[in-house]
Design a protein around this motif. Structure first.
Motif, PDB file in Angstrom:
ATOM      1  N   LEU A  82       0.830  -1.210   0.000  1.00 43.96           N
ATOM      2  CA  LEU A  82       0.000   0.000   0.000  1.00 43.96           C
ATOM      3  C   LEU A  82       0.863   1.258   0.000  1.00 43.96           C
ATOM      4  O   LEU A  82       0.524   2.243  -0.669  1.00 43.96           O
ATOM      5  CB  LEU A  82      -0.928  -0.012   1.218  1.00 43.96           C
ATOM      6  N   LEU A  83       1.972   1.239   0.747  1.00 44.74           N
ATOM      7  CA  LEU A  83       2.879   2.386   0.726  1.00 44.74           C
ATOM      8  C   LEU A  83       3.476   2.583  -0.665  1.00 44.74           C
ATOM      9  O   LEU A  83       3.639   3.720  -1.131  1.00 44.74           O
ATOM     10  CB  LEU A  83       3.986   2.189   1.759  1.00 44.74           C
ATOM     11  N   TYR A  84       3.783   1.481  -1.333  1.00 46.94           N
ATOM     12  CA  TYR A  84       4.314   1.578  -2.704  1.00 46.94           C
ATOM     13  C   TYR A  84       3.274   2.201  -3.644  1.00 46.94           C
ATOM     14  O   TYR A  84       3.587   3.101  -4.433  1.00 46.94           O
ATOM     15  CB  TYR A  84       4.706   0.184  -3.184  1.00 46.94           C
ATOM     16  N   LEU A  85       2.030   1.739  -3.548  1.00 49.43           N
ATOM     17  CA  LEU A  85       0.967   2.320  -4.376  1.00 49.43           C
ATOM     18  C   LEU A  85       0.718   3.779  -4.007  1.00 49.43           C
ATOM     19  O   LEU A  85       0.397   4.607  -4.869  1.00 49.43           O
ATOM     20  CB  LEU A  85      -0.315   1.506  -4.211  1.00 49.43           C
ATOM     21  N   PHE A  86       0.844   4.095  -2.715  1.00 51.48           N
ATOM     22  CA  PHE A  86       0.651   5.477  -2.264  1.00 51.48           C
ATOM     23  C   PHE A  86       1.690   6.403  -2.905  1.00 51.48           C
ATOM     24  O   PHE A  86       1.350   7.479  -3.424  1.00 51.48           O
ATOM     25  CB  PHE A  86       0.743   5.516  -0.736  1.00 51.48           C
ATOM     26  N   VAL A  87       2.963   5.996  -2.886  1.00 50.12           N
ATOM     27  CA  VAL A  87       4.014   6.818  -3.483  1.00 50.12           C
ATOM     28  C   VAL A  87       3.817   6.922  -4.993  1.00 50.12           C
ATOM     29  O   VAL A  87       3.962   8.010  -5.584  1.00 50.12           O
ATOM     30  CB  VAL A  87       5.401   6.223  -3.150  1.00 50.12           C
ATOM     31  N   CYS A  88       3.453   5.817  -5.638  1.00 51.77           N
ATOM     32  CA  CYS A  88       3.216   5.852  -7.088  1.00 51.77           C
ATOM     33  C   CYS A  88       2.027   6.748  -7.435  1.00 51.77           C
ATOM     34  O   CYS A  88       2.056   7.472  -8.440  1.00 51.77           O
ATOM     35  CB  CYS A  88       2.978   4.438  -7.614  1.00 51.77           C
ATOM     36  N   PRO A 236      21.764  11.256  -7.528  1.00 49.26           N
ATOM     37  CA  PRO A 236      21.422   9.834  -7.403  1.00 49.26           C
ATOM     38  C   PRO A 236      19.920   9.615  -7.453  1.00 49.26           C
ATOM     39  O   PRO A 236      19.141  10.427  -6.972  1.00 49.26           O
ATOM     40  CB  PRO A 236      21.976   9.466  -6.014  1.00 49.26           C
ATOM     41  N   VAL A 237      19.537   8.527  -8.052  1.00 46.29           N
ATOM     42  CA  VAL A 237      18.133   8.149  -8.140  1.00 46.29           C
ATOM     43  C   VAL A 237      17.925   6.951  -7.219  1.00 46.29           C
ATOM     44  O   VAL A 237      18.489   5.884  -7.462  1.00 46.29           O
ATOM     45  CB  VAL A 237      17.743   7.792  -9.593  1.00 46.29           C
ATOM     46  N   LEU A 238      17.134   7.135  -6.149  1.00 49.15           N
ATOM     47  CA  LEU A 238      16.970   6.094  -5.145  1.00 49.15           C
ATOM     48  C   LEU A 238      15.592   5.457  -5.240  1.00 49.15           C
ATOM     49  O   LEU A 238      15.438   4.346  -5.747  1.00 49.15           O
ATOM     50  CB  LEU A 238      17.213   6.689  -3.754  1.00 49.15           C
ATOM     51  N   LEU A 239      14.582   6.164  -4.775  1.00 47.31           N
ATOM     52  CA  LEU A 239      13.240   5.589  -4.774  1.00 47.31           C
ATOM     53  C   LEU A 239      12.680   5.434  -6.183  1.00 47.31           C
ATOM     54  O   LEU A 239      11.885   4.525  -6.453  1.00 47.31           O
ATOM     55  CB  LEU A 239      12.308   6.465  -3.923  1.00 47.31           C
ATOM     56  N   ILE A 397      15.923  10.009   0.818  1.00 43.43           N
ATOM     57  CA  ILE A 397      15.752   8.656   0.279  1.00 43.43           C
ATOM     58  C   ILE A 397      14.563   8.598  -0.679  1.00 43.43           C
ATOM     59  O   ILE A 397      14.663   8.057  -1.786  1.00 43.43           O
ATOM     60  CB  ILE A 397      15.582   7.639   1.426  1.00 43.43           C
ATOM     61  N   VAL A 398      13.410   9.177  -0.255  1.00 39.78           N
ATOM     62  CA  VAL A 398      12.220   9.129  -1.115  1.00 39.78           C
ATOM     63  C   VAL A 398      12.212  10.251  -2.133  1.00 39.78           C
ATOM     64  O   VAL A 398      11.384  10.262  -3.040  1.00 39.78           O
ATOM     65  CB  VAL A 398      10.931   9.181  -0.263  1.00 39.78           C
TER      66      VAL A 398
END
Length: 638
Positions: A82-88, A236-239, A397-398
């Protein structure tokens, strides 16, 4: 008769009289002592205890323990998904706003005459960040304009300040998803708006200081000239490594179009923001170019002409679903806007439910103790600065302050993070979002490195100066007090949260921008009287609370004004009556919102079913209750 008899008694009977008197007195005083005193009012800002209503671990058998561990792991995996979908969804939301208003944002930056006004530059930064929903995008536009010479660094400083304000609207909107529960909404909205108040107060102090002294410009100029900084590698590209596969499969934008419009490229206005060709190459050749209005031969000259060659579309390898859609940018933007908002709200609601089920009993106690406990004396002050560093690291990071602050807002709502701890975390996110811009500026070409880095450093030192102002001294942490006051108001009148967002982030910037277009006299003629009136009201309110004896009798309270001028009660009755009429056909209004313990029974008046809340009508408990009045319905609670 008994009293007269006692008066005529002999000395022998006098001790009995004394004894009688002594025996009666304690009886009266005892009654007074045992009267119940007033109960201590519960502080609505105390973190709630998340009780564990399930079976204890020790009482489970082997099968039950295995099942509980499996369910816990499943919940954790679901939470991460859900956190992944939230960020997307936040990334898609930013792309949707750019499709809807990106070209308009680029056109706004072309108003060079208006940008010379610092106040207009500030609101332009706010509006552009609202349109593209990304401070990184708006900051990159400013950097590209400075690099190309269209903007001077002193002119760009107020715009950078405005981007800092515009990016804080996202977590304020996220807090609205917890409006169904008053206590959670109070904490969530205060936790979100503490970021807003910090940005507004910092601008209120630092913008006039910058206009008067130019200290941010001079400080960053000294730093850039002192250190021999060389151009470096890309940031740098992280998240994005994790989120890009999903977001780029839905939509991929060509952000150079917005920068091209802002820098005056005539071809950029006719281009679509939707990226169609994922692989291109630029071929530069030396060609003869005819000179216009030639007066002497030869009428041609040699110039380098660049031509872009499209290699392959975005439908092979890095395709997205709108690559072959014959739809205008605004139509695609509206589709993505509705989709991303739906996914965003659904993810937030599910995240809150999952956190409520996971953070119970000892787990919640340990997490709250780790997050909210200060170091022992005399190192207690270090805890807040450590939280600032944690917020900066997590935001780095994000790579988005909106993502980080929006993620901690539900945690503040359910009571895991206190307002006092969310404040330094938000300040750290302001620092973290500038580090990405600094690294991106270091990747600029040598000829534009100085200006690009200077603008990025202006953003950094603006936030550092705000922290020095509003955090270092404990009594100067005014944003916490203001956020709590606004949280109390919005918990009582939940419609006021929508009014706050519209008024502070849309109405005021648009008003100032419109007055700036009309000219400086019009701007000063409207804003100066309003500013003086606000200053007068603030001073009178302060004196009413502390030194009312120094005020005239008439100004010791605002009761001489009409009720609508100093109370939200008339406005609340008007809004809720309009809400009731709009939702008269909805049967959902018969159901009271869960967790809304202040809501009253449902009654039917004039064919409209409505919920009654005497607390809202009377201003709380302890007052004489007026007749029930219609208030916010279940269907409009969220």
């Amino acid at each position: 008769n008994r009293v007269l008899h006692w008066v005529g008694m002999t000395n022998r009977s006098k001790p009995a009289l004394n004894k009688k008197t002594v025996c009666m007195a304690p009886a009266v005083s005892t009654v007074v002592l045992i009267q119940p005193g007033p109960e201590r009012e519960e502080d609505p800002w105390d973190l709630p205890e998340l009780q564990d209503t399930g079976v204890k671990w020790a009482d489970l058998d082997t099968k039950g323990k295995v099942l509980r561990v499996f369910i816990s792991v499943l919940k954790l995996v679901t939470l991460l998904g859900l956190l992944y979908l939230f960020v997307c969804s936040l990334d898609i939301l930013s792309s949707a706003f750019q499709l809807v208003g990106g070209k308009a944002a680029g056109d706004i930056f072309q108003e060079n005459d208006v940008l010379s006004n610092p106040l207009a530059g500030l609101v332009i930064g706010v509006l552009v960040t609202l349109l593209v929903q990304s401070s990184s995008t708006s900051s990159s536009i400013v950097v590209s304009m400075v690099s190309s010479g269209l903007l001077q660094v002193p002119t760009a400083v107020p715009i950078i300040m405005g981007t800092n304000i515009g990016t804080s609207v996202t977590n304020t909107v996220v807090a609205m998803t917890q409006a169904g529960d008053r206590s959670k909404f109070r904490r969530a909205f205060a936790g979100a708006t503490v970021h807003d108040f910090f940005n507004w107060l910092s601008v209120l102090v630092l913008l006039p200081l910058e206009v008067a002294t130019g200290y941010l410009y001079r400080l960053t100029e000294v730093i850039v000239r002192t250190f021999n900084i060389q151009t470096g590698e890309n940031a740098p590209v992280l998240l994005n490594v994790i989120t890009d596969p999903l977001t780029h499969s839905i939509i991929e934008l060509d952000e150079s179009v917005i920068s091209g419009i802002a820098t005056g490229d005539p071809e950029a206005k006719n281009k679509s923001l939707i990226r169609t060709w994922c692989s291109t190459s630029t071929n530069t050749t030396l060609q003869n170019v005819t000179v216009v209005n030639c007066t002497s031969a030869p009428c041609w000259e040699l110039k380098n002409v660049s031509e872009t060659i499209n290699i392959h579309k975005c439908e092979s390898g890095c395709h997205h679903i709108f690559v072959n859609a014959n739809l205008p940018d605004i139509a695609v933007g509206l589709i993505l806007l509705a989709l991303s908002l739906f996914v965003l709200c659904a993810c937030l609601i599910c995240i809150v439910k999952l956190l409520n089920s996971m953070l119970k009993g000892q787990v919640a106690a340990v997490i709250k103790k780790i997050i909210n406990t200060d170091f022992p004396f005399p190192l207690g002050f270090v805890t807040g600065y450590l939280a600032i560093m944690v917020g900066a690291a997590m935001t780095f990071i994000v790579q988005s302050s909106s993502v980080f602050t929006s993620a901690i807002t539900p945690l503040v709502g359910i009571g895991v993070i206190s307002i006092e701890r969310a404040y330094p975390l938000s300040l750290g996110s302001n620092i973290g979002t500038t580090t990405t811009a600094i690294l991106a500026a270091l990747a600029s070409p040598g000829e534009t490195l100085t200006n690009s880095l200077q603008i990025a450093l202006v953003h950094l030192f603006f936030n550092v100066s705000g922290i020095v102002l509003w955090y270092v001294l404990p009594f100067m942490r005014v944003p916490i007090m203001l956020a709590k006051a606004l949280g109390n108001v919005t918990a009582r009148y939940r419609w006021f949260a929508i009014f706050y967002i519209i008024f502070c982030f849309f109405f005021i910037p648009l008003l100032v921008f419109g007055l700036s277009l009309a000219g400086l006299p019009a701007l000063l003629g409207v804003l100066v009287p309003v500013a003086l009136l606000l200053l007068f009201v603030i001073i009178i309110n302060l004196m009413q609370s502390r030194w009312p004896q120094h005020l005239p009798n008439r100004l010791q309270s605002w009761d001489f004004l009409p009720l609508w001028a100093h109370s939200l009660e008339p406005w609340d009755r008007m809004v809720t009556a309009a809400t009731a009429r709009c939702c008269c056909c909805c049967k959902c209004c018969q159901v009271i919102a869960p967790g809304d313990e202040e809501a009253g029974p449902v009654e039917k008046k004039d064919g409209v079913e409505m919920c009654n809340t005497p607390v809202l009508a009377n201003g709380g408990e302890g007052k004489e209750r007026a007749p029930p009045t219609p208030v916010i319905l279940k269907v409009t609670a969220l």
